[in-house]
Write a protein that holds these residues in place. Structure first.
Motif, PDB file in Angstrom:
ATOM      1  N   SER A 309       0.863  -1.184   0.000  1.00  0.00           N
ATOM      2  CA  SER A 309       0.000   0.000   0.000  1.00  0.00           C
ATOM      3  C   SER A 309       0.894   1.226   0.000  1.00  0.00           C
ATOM      4  O   SER A 309       2.085   1.134   0.322  1.00  0.00           O
ATOM      5  N   PRO A 310       0.348   2.412  -0.329  1.00  0.00           N
ATOM      6  CA  PRO A 310       1.179   3.625  -0.323  1.00  0.00           C
ATOM      7  C   PRO A 310       1.827   3.937   1.020  1.00  0.00           C
ATOM      8  O   PRO A 310       2.822   4.660   1.067  1.00  0.00           O
ATOM      9  N   GLU A 311       1.296   3.390   2.104  1.00  0.00           N
ATOM     10  CA  GLU A 311       1.899   3.638   3.413  1.00  0.00           C
ATOM     11  C   GLU A 311       3.287   2.999   3.539  1.00  0.00           C
ATOM     12  O   GLU A 311       4.103   3.422   4.354  1.00  0.00           O
ATOM     13  N   HIS A 312       3.547   1.979   2.740  1.00  0.00           N
ATOM     14  CA  HIS A 312       4.825   1.272   2.796  1.00  0.00           C
ATOM     15  C   HIS A 312       5.690   1.596   1.582  1.00  0.00           C
ATOM     16  O   HIS A 312       6.513   0.785   1.154  1.00  0.00           O
ATOM     17  N   PHE A 313       5.526   2.812   1.066  1.00  0.00           N
ATOM     18  CA  PHE A 313       6.221   3.261  -0.147  1.00  0.00           C
ATOM     19  C   PHE A 313       7.742   3.227   0.015  1.00  0.00           C
ATOM     20  O   PHE A 313       8.483   3.082  -0.954  1.00  0.00           O
ATOM     21  N   TRP A 314       8.218   3.344   1.236  1.00  0.00           N
ATOM     22  CA  TRP A 314       9.670   3.333   1.466  1.00  0.00           C
ATOM     23  C   TRP A 314      10.299   2.018   1.019  1.00  0.00           C
ATOM     24  O   TRP A 314      11.480   1.986   0.643  1.00  0.00           O
ATOM     25  N   LEU A 315       9.529   0.923   1.046  1.00  0.00           N
ATOM     26  CA  LEU A 315      10.070  -0.356   0.598  1.00  0.00           C
ATOM     27  C   LEU A 315      10.495  -0.273  -0.863  1.00  0.00           C
ATOM     28  O   LEU A 315      11.510  -0.860  -1.266  1.00  0.00           O
ATOM     29  N   ASN A 316       9.709   0.447  -1.665  1.00  0.00           N
ATOM     30  CA  ASN A 316      10.097   0.683  -3.059  1.00  0.00           C
ATOM     31  C   ASN A 316      11.281   1.639  -3.144  1.00  0.00           C
ATOM     32  O   ASN A 316      12.322   1.327  -3.730  1.00  0.00           O
ATOM     33  N   GLU A 317      11.109   2.812  -2.579  1.00  0.00           N
ATOM     34  CA  GLU A 317      12.051   3.900  -2.857  1.00  0.00           C
ATOM     35  C   GLU A 317      13.323   3.848  -2.006  1.00  0.00           C
ATOM     36  O   GLU A 317      14.395   4.215  -2.478  1.00  0.00           O
ATOM     37  N   GLY A 318      13.230   3.429  -0.763  1.00  0.00           N
ATOM     38  CA  GLY A 318      14.429   3.330   0.061  1.00  0.00           C
ATOM     39  C   GLY A 318      15.395   2.294  -0.491  1.00  0.00           C
ATOM     40  O   GLY A 318      16.606   2.544  -0.603  1.00  0.00           O
ATOM     41  N   HIS A 319      14.869   1.118  -0.853  1.00  0.00           N
ATOM     42  CA  HIS A 319      15.723   0.091  -1.441  1.00  0.00           C
ATOM     43  C   HIS A 319      16.288   0.544  -2.786  1.00  0.00           C
ATOM     44  O   HIS A 319      17.439   0.250  -3.116  1.00  0.00           O
ATOM     45  N   THR A 320      15.476   1.253  -3.558  1.00  0.00           N
ATOM     46  CA  THR A 320      15.936   1.691  -4.874  1.00  0.00           C
ATOM     47  C   THR A 320      17.055   2.714  -4.752  1.00  0.00           C
ATOM     48  O   THR A 320      18.063   2.644  -5.476  1.00  0.00           O
ATOM     49  N   MET A 321      16.925   3.672  -3.832  1.00  0.00           N
ATOM     50  CA  MET A 321      18.005   4.629  -3.619  1.00  0.00           C
ATOM     51  C   MET A 321      19.279   3.914  -3.169  1.00  0.00           C
ATOM     52  O   MET A 321      20.393   4.239  -3.608  1.00  0.00           O
ATOM     53  N   PHE A 322      19.111   2.939  -2.293  1.00  0.00           N
ATOM     54  CA  PHE A 322      20.260   2.214  -1.754  1.00  0.00           C
ATOM     55  C   PHE A 322      20.998   1.463  -2.856  1.00  0.00           C
ATOM     56  O   PHE A 322      22.228   1.542  -2.974  1.00  0.00           O
ATOM     57  N   VAL A 323      20.253   0.749  -3.699  1.00  0.00           N
ATOM     58  CA  VAL A 323      20.896  -0.026  -4.771  1.00  0.00           C
ATOM     59  C   VAL A 323      21.397   0.898  -5.875  1.00  0.00           C
ATOM     60  O   VAL A 323      22.449   0.645  -6.476  1.00  0.00           O
ATOM     61  N   GLU A 324      20.663   1.969  -6.182  1.00  0.00           N
ATOM     62  CA  GLU A 324      21.155   2.946  -7.165  1.00  0.00           C
ATOM     63  C   GLU A 324      22.560   3.409  -6.793  1.00  0.00           C
ATOM     64  O   GLU A 324      23.461   3.483  -7.648  1.00  0.00           O
ATOM     65  N   ARG A 325      22.761   3.721  -5.525  1.00  0.00           N
ATOM     66  CA  ARG A 325      24.077   4.186  -5.092  1.00  0.00           C
ATOM     67  C   ARG A 325      25.093   3.050  -5.064  1.00  0.00           C
ATOM     68  O   ARG A 325      26.292   3.286  -5.218  1.00  0.00           O
ATOM     69  N   LYS A 326      24.626   1.825  -4.882  1.00  0.00           N
ATOM     70  CA  LYS A 326      25.525   0.666  -5.015  1.00  0.00           C
ATOM     71  C   LYS A 326      26.033   0.567  -6.456  1.00  0.00           C
ATOM     72  O   LYS A 326      27.223   0.295  -6.691  1.00  0.00           O
ATOM     73  N   ILE A 327      25.141   0.751  -7.409  1.00  0.00           N
ATOM     74  CA  ILE A 327      25.547   0.722  -8.822  1.00  0.00           C
ATOM     75  C   ILE A 327      26.574   1.820  -9.086  1.00  0.00           C
ATOM     76  O   ILE A 327      27.596   1.603  -9.742  1.00  0.00           O
ATOM     77  N   ALA A 328      26.313   3.004  -8.552  1.00  0.00           N
ATOM     78  CA  ALA A 328      27.249   4.122  -8.732  1.00  0.00           C
ATOM     79  C   ALA A 328      28.613   3.798  -8.145  1.00  0.00           C
ATOM     80  O   ALA A 328      29.655   4.159  -8.710  1.00  0.00           O
ATOM     81  N   SER A 329      28.625   3.098  -7.017  1.00  0.00           N
ATOM     82  CA  SER A 329      29.907   2.773  -6.382  1.00  0.00           C
ATOM     83  C   SER A 329      30.726   1.841  -7.255  1.00  0.00           C
ATOM     84  O   SER A 329      31.966   1.915  -7.265  1.00  0.00           O
ATOM     85  N   ARG A 330      30.063   0.975  -7.991  1.00  0.00           N
ATOM     86  CA  ARG A 330      30.772   0.045  -8.860  1.00  0.00           C
ATOM     87  C   ARG A 330      31.280   0.729 -10.129  1.00  0.00           C
ATOM     88  O   ARG A 330      32.241   0.277 -10.745  1.00  0.00           O
ATOM     89  N   MET A 331      30.632   1.821 -10.514  1.00  0.00           N
ATOM     90  CA  MET A 331      31.024   2.517 -11.733  1.00  0.00           C
ATOM     91  C   MET A 331      31.914   3.722 -11.470  1.00  0.00           C
ATOM     92  O   MET A 331      32.707   4.117 -12.338  1.00  0.00           O
ATOM     93  N   ARG A 332      31.813   4.316 -10.254  1.00  0.00           N
ATOM     94  CA  ARG A 332      32.560   5.540  -9.961  1.00  0.00           C
ATOM     95  C   ARG A 332      33.367   5.482  -8.668  1.00  0.00           C
ATOM     96  O   ARG A 332      34.059   6.438  -8.345  1.00  0.00           O
ATOM     97  N   GLY A 333      33.234   4.393  -7.918  1.00  0.00           N
ATOM     98  CA  GLY A 333      33.988   4.274  -6.679  1.00  0.00           C
ATOM     99  C   GLY A 333      33.104   4.374  -5.446  1.00  0.00           C
ATOM    100  O   GLY A 333      32.074   5.051  -5.449  1.00  0.00           O
ATOM    101  N   GLU A 334      33.519   3.704  -4.366  1.00  0.00           N
ATOM    102  CA  GLU A 334      32.740   3.681  -3.133  1.00  0.00           C
ATOM    103  C   GLU A 334      32.631   5.080  -2.515  1.00  0.00           C
ATOM    104  O   GLU A 334      31.603   5.430  -1.928  1.00  0.00           O
ATOM    105  N   ASN A 335      33.674   5.898  -2.686  1.00  0.00           N
ATOM    106  CA  ASN A 335      33.596   7.245  -2.108  1.00  0.00           C
ATOM    107  C   ASN A 335      32.515   8.080  -2.785  1.00  0.00           C
ATOM    108  O   ASN A 335      31.925   8.971  -2.176  1.00  0.00           O
ATOM    109  N   PHE A 336      32.219   7.767  -4.076  1.00  0.00           N
ATOM    110  CA  PHE A 336      31.143   8.487  -4.749  1.00  0.00           C
ATOM    111  C   PHE A 336      29.784   8.105  -4.165  1.00  0.00           C
ATOM    112  O   PHE A 336      28.899   8.948  -4.043  1.00  0.00           O
TER     113      PHE A 336
END
Length: 610
Positions: A309-336
């Motif tokens: 439900s929309p009340e648990h929207f963080w499950l979508n977006e929090g995980h997505t932000m977290f993995v998005e930045r994981k992808i960035a770390s693999r392409m630009r470095g962990e410090n990025f």
């Protein structure tokens, strides 16, 4: 008043009684009347043999007729009065039969005021040759596109046949199949075999061209921008591969991108097989293409595993932000990754402290949305507060090599399902059963249920941020003599660092006019085309009450409709008595050309200053 669902406070539907299992659209696109007209064939399964009602969500739909698909017989239906933003409950009397499987046909027509659809004139497109249509169904706008169970708890495959003017291309959040010419119209068929929630149904019709950017990806755009888009998003396959390494196989087959006209209200929308993106990402140096990593990640976190439900929207977006930045770390470095997370923490702080207020109920990670339009609750909170929780847990439990296997196991456990926060937490404890005492030290109530900033701030690597902070400090503490500043100050800074430099200044004291003027002289910020930099520069100028910034800000909000940019700029102008009347006048002059969601949210922002 028709009652909302006991399972989803933003839906009338009752999947606990009878749940949709497939949806087939057969629609004609009418640009003259600005409506979609045709039928939807709904397959559903009763949860018990004596179930007699199929309950659907609608908003501003004209229901012409409801029939039994097998017999053609008319079926009795009741369309209730509208309830605020939630639309009207549609109750359909199911045929009395021993089978629990039912299939009904609803003939209907959308409204020209459908909140899911934006109809653009030719003049509102880049090519100015043909009209353009696109949809945006998140969060609860699918009900103004098709009668459905408009809750993320209900996931189903769908198919479609769309008839549109023959000179235009039709695309959907599904795999393209046949195209058949029929006079001045052409029919396009689509199939989405992976079950999805209704908010991921998407349609676009326009004068579009495409370029191949990877083995499973095309980028679609108007002819005027398609080459720039192909360059900007050329790293798409690399991002897909990194996401697969983290989360498992990509199940959707096709991953295409569509660059929409400027009025699109978001940075991107993760429609399966066809991610929608804003043209504000076309910076010319791929520096803003990280938004694509976010939408790619949604192919797993959101589209494959979905909040119930929309009340648990963080499950979508929090995980997505977290993995998005994981992808960035693999392409630009962990410090990025840490550098980007620092910027996200600042965005969260601005939202919590300056926009909503630290006690506002919408700053809760799992908010109560009874009677609340989820668009009103939309903010950076589920994105960045959710990300902060996951980053904190990663550090608490032993680091990326310990935590990343959980991400993949989480997808494997819940793929094709919709879940809530309690189910997520239960699985977290199950996966880390040997560290349950460590998890017990987490203040779960504060993270999930209390307003304000997170109870714990993750440990960030500041190596990339230090240069930004140092330069910002020099400007803040500089005396009247500003001659020492020069273009070399930012020569070795990335565009990401320049954004952070401006963000730090925005968080600080108001800069005097002469510092703003000198900064622009040496750094040429006012002529930079990177939309993230331009946005922060305009906000900094408005904060310092620079008169020329008013018209520059108005030009910027009129050129594109991305809410991330236009809403803060309108709020900044409304806080300044000199700029406020111009902002209000500008809004009234341009309201009808805005996306309906953007127009609605800006109106609420402006009214807050009355």
């Amino acid at each position: 008043m028709a009652a909302l669902s006991p399972n989803d406070p933003c839906s009338f539907s009752r999947p606990d009684v009878c749940q949709l299992t497939h949806l087939h659209l057969d629609l004609d696109v009418d640009f003259v009347e600005k409506v979609l007209r045709g039928k939807v064939v709904l397959s559903a399964k009763k949860k018990s043999a004596d179930a007699r009602l199929l309950v659907l969500d609608t908003r501003d739909l004209k229901i012409v007729r409801v029939t039994d698909e097998s017999s053609g017989a008319d079926i009795v239906f009741t369309l209730h009065d509208a309830v605020q933003a939630f639309g009207s409950k549609l109750e359909i009397s199911l045929p009395a039969a021993s089978s629990t499987e039912v299939k009904i046909v609803i003939e209907y027509e959308t409204s020209p005021q459908s909140t899911a659809l934006q109809w653009l004139s030719a003049q509102q497109t880049a090519g100015k040759r043909h009209e353009f249509l696109f949809s945006q169904c998140q969060a609860i706008h699918a009900r103004s596109l098709v009668p459905c169970q408009d809750s993320p708890a209900v996931k189903m495959p769908y198919s479609a046949k769309i008839s549109a003017p023959s000179q235009l291309v039709a695309l959907m959040s599904a795999v393209r199949q046949e195209q058949v010419a029929n006079g001045n119209k052409r029919s396009h068929t689509f199939s989405q075999e992976v079950p999805i929630p209704s908010y991921l149904i998407a349609l676009v019709v326009g004068d579009l061209d495409s370029r191949r950017i990877g083995p499973r990806s095309l980028v679609w755009a108007e002819k005027e921008t398609v080459e720039a888009a192909a360059f900007e998003f050329s790293e798409t396959e690399a991002m897909l591969a990194e996401a697969e390494g983290l989360l498992g196989p990509y199940v959707w087959g096709v991953y295409d991108l569509l660059v929409l006209p400027p009025s699109f209200p978001y940075g991107g929308m993760e429609n399966p097989c066809l991610t929608f993106v804003t043209p504000t990402l076309l910076a010319g140096d791929r520096s803003l293409a990280t938004v694509v990593a976010h939408e790619i990640t949604h192919s797993w976190t959101g589209n494959l595993v979905t909040n119930s439900s929309p009340e648990h929207f963080w499950l979508n977006e929090g995980h997505t932000m977290f993995v998005e930045r994981k992808i960035a770390s693999r392409m630009r470095g962990e410090n990025f990754r840490h550098f980007d997370a620092i910027g996200g923490w600042k965005d969260l702080s601005y939202t919590v402290k300056d926009v909503l207020g630290v006690e506002h109920p919408f700053t809760v990670l799992v908010p109560c949305l009874n009677g609340v339009d989820p668009d009103d609750a939309f903010s950076t909170v589920p994105y960045e507060k959710g990300h902060s929780l996951l980053m904190y847990l990663e550090q608490l439990l032993g680091g990326p090599e310990i935590f990343e296997p959980f991400l993949r196991a989480y997808i494997d456990e819940f793929k094709y399902k919709s879940i809530d926060t309690n189910e997520w937490k239960t699985f977290l404890y199950k996966f880390f059963k040997n560290q349950s005492k460590v998890l017990d030290t987490v203040d779960w109530n504060a993270w999930f249920n209390l307003p304000g900033m997170p109870p714990v701030k993750p440990n960030f690597d500041h190596s990339l941020a230090d240069a930004c902070q140092s330069l910002a400090s020099l400007w803040s503490s500089a005396s009247d003599d500003l001659s020492a500043f020069c273009a070399d100050d930012i020569a070795n800074m990335s565009s990401f660092q320049l954004r952070e430099f401006l963000s730090i200044l925005l968080d600080g004291s108001v800069l005097p006019e002469k510092k703003i003027i000198r900064m622009d002289e040496v750094y040429q910020l006012s002529v930079m085309q990177n939309s993230e930099i331009k946005f922060r520069w305009l906000r900094l100028c408005l904060k310092s009450h620079m008169q020329p910034a008013i018209q520059a800000a108005l030009d910027f909000v009129n050129q594109q409709g991305r809410m991330k940019f236009v809403r803060p700029l309108y709020r900044d102008m409304c806080e300044w008595s000199v700029a406020r009347p111009k902002a209000v006048s500008n809004y009234k002059a341009n309201e009808t050309s805005m996306h309906p969601l953007t127009a609605s949210m800006i109106a609420k922002d402006i009214s807050a200053f009355d």
